[in-house]
Design a protein around this motif. Structure first.
Motif, mmCIF file in Angstrom:
data_model
loop_
_atom_site.group_PDB
_atom_site.id
_atom_site.type_symbol
_atom_site.label_atom_id
_atom_site.label_comp_id
_atom_site.label_asym_id
_atom_site.label_seq_id
_atom_site.Cartn_x
_atom_site.Cartn_y
_atom_site.Cartn_z
ATOM 1 N N ASP A 270 0.805 -1.219 0.000
ATOM 2 C CA ASP A 270 0.000 0.000 0.000
ATOM 3 C C ASP A 270 0.843 1.277 0.000
ATOM 4 O O ASP A 270 0.331 2.354 -0.272
ATOM 5 C CB ASP A 270 -0.998 0.003 1.159
ATOM 6 N N HIS B 263 -0.269 7.109 -5.844
ATOM 7 C CA HIS B 263 -0.965 6.723 -4.616
ATOM 8 C C HIS B 263 -1.536 7.898 -3.824
ATOM 9 O O HIS B 263 -2.057 7.704 -2.727
ATOM 10 C CB HIS B 263 -0.035 5.885 -3.735
ATOM 11 N N PHE C 223 -2.978 5.089 4.884
ATOM 12 C CA PHE C 223 -3.151 4.027 3.897
ATOM 13 C C PHE C 223 -3.662 2.724 4.492
ATOM 14 O O PHE C 223 -3.921 1.768 3.765
ATOM 15 C CB PHE C 223 -1.827 3.770 3.161
#
Length: 152
Positions: free
Chosen positions: A51, A74, A142
């Motif tokens: 992640d 991201h 995250f």
């Protein structure tokens, strides 16, 4: 007026910040040496998490470009802000102190993380990029929703 290494370091650091602000990973990476000592405040035996793939050690100019690509992929770019509060120069070395604000694209959670970035510049290229940041703030942004992995 700075001379020699200090002038090269200042010019390179300011150019690096301008390119980071532009957001083009390949142009940013042009300012890194082919072989670069890139470390993050992260355990040596860990090679990142799925992640947060940009949080890992790197070693090359191509790795630098990949870092900036992964970071952008991201996060929500229009919700990003970095404030550099101070830059300290000493010959080939520069230390940047500040705070970054980002929003995790997968979760929509925002975070703020204080950072220190130690750069070393030789012949106009970054040869050391060591980041010390609030990795816990990043990991929390995250983390999976309730019921998933819990962080302290």
């Amino acid at each position: 007026m700075p001379t020699g290494h200090a002038r090269d370091t200042r010019a390179t650091v300011h150019e690096l910040l301008a390119r980071i602000d532009e957001g083009e990973p390949d142009r940013i990476a042009e300012l890194y040496a082919d072989d670069c000592d890139w470390r993050l405040d992260w355990p040596e035996d860990e090679h990142g998490r799925p992640d947060t793939p940009w949080i890992r050690h790197r070693a090359t100019r191509a790795d630098a470009a990949a870092h900036y690509r992964e970071l952008a992929a991201h996060h929500v770019p229009e919700k990003a802000a970095t404030t550099v509060e101070r830059i300290l120069f000493d010959g080939e070395d520069a230390v940047l102190l500040g705070v970054l604000r980002q929003t995790a694209a997968p979760t929509g959670r925002s975070y703020a993380a204080r950072f220190a970035l130690h750069l070393t510049v030789r012949d106009g290229l970054v040869v050391r990029h060591h980041v010390y940041e609030d990795s816990l703030a990043v990991a929390r942004a995250f983390a999976p929703p309730a019921g998933g992995i819990r962080l302290p």
